[in-house]
Design an enzyme around this catalytic site. Structure first.
Site, short mmCIF file in Angstrom:
data_model
loop_
_atom_site.label_atom_id
_atom_site.label_comp_id
_atom_site.label_asym_id
_atom_site.label_seq_id
_atom_site.Cartn_x
_atom_site.Cartn_y
_atom_site.Cartn_z
N GLY A 106 0.63 -1.19 -0.04
CA GLY A 106 0.28 -0.19 -0.23
C GLY A 106 0.73 1.86 -0.12
O GLY A 106 1.73 0.78 0.26
N CYS A 107 0.29 2.03 -0.83
CA CYS A 107 0.69 3.62 -0.68
C CYS A 107 1.15 4.40 0.76
O CYS A 107 2.68 4.67 0.73
CB CYS A 107 0.30 4.14 -1.26
N TYR A 108 0.42 4.24 1.25
CA TYR A 108 0.95 5.03 3.20
C TYR A 108 2.08 3.92 3.38
O TYR A 108 2.83 4.50 4.48
CB TYR A 108 -0.48 4.82 4.00
N ALA A 109 1.73 2.59 3.03
CA ALA A 109 2.57 1.79 4.38
C ALA A 109 3.96 1.92 4.06
O ALA A 109 4.89 1.93 4.20
CB ALA A 109 2.18 0.38 4.22
#
Length: 295
Positions: A106-109
């Site tokens: 995921g992008c945030y992750a």
């Protein structure tokens, strides 16, 4: 056909036909449920899969519940889940090279994991004190579904927090950073810009430490990683410097007491946070330079 236009035949979707054309790697940018169905079928045909959904990212059943996945063949899916590799090249480069199934992060992750992994691996963080991740994303990072939240009239001239204590990327942080749920708090926010993520991460070190030590930890960890750029303290990353690139920029500020540390991580959620990182994973799976086609 008029002019120089060519006619193109359209065939019904068929796995055997895809395999016969010589496809070696398949990117899935499909809903989670579709990826759970299609990835096993592609792998059965000898095709490697890079999945951009959340279908295969999480090993722990409790973390995976957020996706409410129902498999037609739970036993087969469970076996494939155990071999799926989390597609963060900076952490799992060697495993990705050998993988049949890569779960694109995921992008945030990605932004948070890359900021914290070197410090946690070096044992510098006081995890019992707690880590706070304040992450802000452009509208394209808040999902593709058309909702009131990401409508221009809501997002413009605004800043809002969402999915507090319940964002689906939290499980990735726990599993990849080997943290308990009460050791890290992640809160995403929606910025009124099209793309880009800036994560500001607050933590306390176990012992008073010099900035030179922190810099050395990051330099050693990311020496083989061409798509991570390190800023020299006190310079900090900005979204405008990473947009439309596959870089993740990292920087930090250390308090005078040598124990309070603020990390700043920036990336483009559509590239290093999604499609660009998927290409990075393909390069590793195919034995090419990691940065091929991305620099």
């Amino acid at each position: 056909m008029p002019g120089n236009q060519q006619a193109h035949e359209v065939f019904p979707f068929n796995w055997e036909r895809i395999a016969d054309t010589g496809v070696e790697v398949l990117f899935l940018a499909t809903p989670h449920e579709q990826s759970r169905e299609w990835a096993p079928q592609a792998i059965k045909q000898g095709i490697k899969v890079i999945d951009l959904s959340g279908a295969w990212r999480l090993k722990d059943d409790a973390n995976r519940k957020v996706y409410r996945l129902k498999d037609a063949n739970p036993e087969h899916a469970g076996r494939l889940q155990t071999e799926a590799v989390y597609g963060c090249p900076e952490l799992h480069r060697n495993e990705i090279r050998q993988a049949r199934l890569v779960a694109n992060p995921g992008c945030y992750a990605t932004s948070i994991i890359l900021a914290l992994a070197p410090l946690l691996q070096a044992g510098l963080v006081d995890v019992q004190h707690g880590i706070i991740c304040d992450a802000k994303s452009g509208v394209s990072g808040a999902g593709k579904a058309a909702t009131a939240k990401n409508h221009f009239m809501h997002a413009a001239d605004n800043l809002s927090a969402y999915a507090v204590f319940g964002h689906r990327h939290t499980g990735e942080l726990l599993e990849q950073l080997h943290l308990a749920a009460d050791q890290i708090q992640f809160t995403p926010h929606l910025l009124p810009i099209p793309r880009g993520i800036l994560s500001t991460i607050y933590l306390r070190l176990k012992h008073a430490t010099d900035a030179a030590v922190i810099s050395a930890v990051f330099q050693d960890f990311y020496r083989p990683s061409p798509l991570v750029r390190l800023h020299t303290s006190p310079q900090l990353p900005e979204i405008q410097h990473v947009v439309r690139t596959n870089f993740c920029d990292l920087g930090f500020a250390l308090a005078a007491d040598g124990k309070r540390l603020v990390m700043v991580s920036c990336l483009d959620n559509l590239l290093k946070g999604a499609a660009g990182q998927a290409v990075q994973n393909m390069n590793l799976m195919c034995g090419w330079k990691e940065e091929e086609g991305l620099l």
